[in-house]
Write an enzyme that holds these catalytic residues in place. Structure first.
Site, PDB file in Angstrom:
ATOM      1  NE  ARG A 250      90.089  28.841  -5.301  1.00  0.00           N
ATOM      2  CZ  ARG A 250      88.850  29.150  -5.651  1.00  0.00           C
ATOM      3  NH1 ARG A 250      88.130  28.287  -6.361  1.00  0.00           N
ATOM      4  NH2 ARG A 250      88.317  30.305  -5.304  1.00  0.00           N
TER       5      ARG A 250
ATOM      6  CE  LYS B 157      89.781  29.412  -0.273  1.00  0.00           C
ATOM      7  NZ  LYS B 157      90.843  30.390  -0.432  1.00  0.00           N
TER       8      LYS B 157
ATOM      9  CG  HIS C 184      97.182  30.695  -6.139  1.00  0.00           C
ATOM     10  ND1 HIS C 184      96.088  29.848  -6.073  1.00  0.00           N
ATOM     11  CD2 HIS C 184      96.705  31.928  -5.809  1.00  0.00           C
ATOM     12  CE1 HIS C 184      95.014  30.531  -5.706  1.00  0.00           C
ATOM     13  NE2 HIS C 184      95.368  31.800  -5.545  1.00  0.00           N
TER      14      HIS C 184
ATOM     15  NE  ARG D  84      92.143  31.250  -8.051  1.00  0.00           N
ATOM     16  CZ  ARG D  84      90.852  31.080  -8.329  1.00  0.00           C
ATOM     17  NH1 ARG D  84      90.501  30.340  -9.363  1.00  0.00           N
ATOM     18  NH2 ARG D  84      89.914  31.639  -7.590  1.00  0.00           N
TER      19      ARG D  84
ATOM     20  CG  HIS E 292      87.413  35.594  -6.192  1.00  0.00           C
ATOM     21  ND1 HIS E 292      88.254  36.545  -6.740  1.00  0.00           N
ATOM     22  CD2 HIS E 292      88.211  34.548  -5.844  1.00  0.00           C
ATOM     23  CE1 HIS E 292      89.493  36.088  -6.725  1.00  0.00           C
ATOM     24  NE2 HIS E 292      89.496  34.881  -6.198  1.00  0.00           N
TER      25      HIS E 292
ATOM     26  CE1 TYR F  11      94.737  38.266  -9.912  1.00  0.00           C
ATOM     27  CE2 TYR F  11      92.473  38.173  -9.125  1.00  0.00           C
ATOM     28  CZ  TYR F  11      93.738  37.631  -9.189  1.00  0.00           C
ATOM     29  OH  TYR F  11      94.020  36.458  -8.528  1.00  0.00           O
TER      30      TYR F  11
END
Length: 200
Positions: free
Chosen positions: A45, A70, A143, A146, A169, A178
């Site tokens: 990120r 995150k 982004h 990414r 994630h 994806y």
């Protein structure tokens, strides 16, 4: 449940064109090239890239530790030999210019501010500027790099759990987007495959 918007990704050719934009004759061009390449190869990120420290990269094994991404969880990523060589060369140049070893991997190289952590806004503008110069007619942001990494990794491995882990994630449903990109591409490819070329 509303359908999630399919993210914009770069084709292989667009990635190459984007990476051709930084001018390696300038130290900032070299830094920008390494940063773009790293983001495309690891899916970092923007915040993770600008906060990356040298102590988080093992310059022997190529292991990168992303500190408290995150969700407050560290995760590990790896880069191959070619990118490791790029990173090592960049460290040498950066240290030489600054006259000392710096904490952050990507720093300002301007007089008076050498060593300061690179500005997020600068990176956003840089990516947009390079995309325009490369003639990429898409709405590009850091982004996007990414998203491109994740799509390419899924295309190559077919393993959505591996992509989830690489991206950090917590929830697999976030990563499932994806698979839709690749499914849409397959639909398009099969609809055009031998279209009217084979007669019975």
């Amino acid at each position: 449940m509303p359908k999630r918007k399919i993210p914009v990704v770069l084709t292989e050719e667009e990635q190459e064109r984007l990476l051709e934009q930084p001018n390696p004759r300038y130290i900032t061009g070299e830094r920008n090239y390494v940063m773009l390449k790293l983001m495309l190869c690891t899916g970092l990120r923007l915040a993770e890239a600008v906060n990356l420290k040298w102590q988080d990269i093992n310059l022997t094994s190529g292991k990168i530790t992303v500190r408290e991404g995150k969700g407050g969880k560290d995760r590990n990523l790896w880069i191959g030999k070619e990118n490791l060589e790029l990173i090592r060369n960049w460290k040498e140049k950066q240290t030489e210019k600054a006259g000392e070893s710096l904490d952050y991997v990507f720093t300002s190289m301007s007089k008076g501010t050498v060593g300061n952590k690179i500005n997020r806004r600068y990176v956003q503008d840089m990516v947009k500027r390079y995309a325009e110069k490369a003639g990429i007619d898409k709405n590009i942001s850091p982004h996007t790099l990414r998203h491109t990494f994740a799509t390419d990794l899924y295309r190559e491995t077919g393993k959505i759990r591996l992509v989830q882990k690489a991206l950090g994630h917590a929830d697999l449903s976030t990563t499932m987007i994806y698979t839709h990109i690749v499914d849409d591409e397959m639909e398009e490819a099969l609809k055009n495959f031998r279209n009217g070329k084979v007669t019975g």
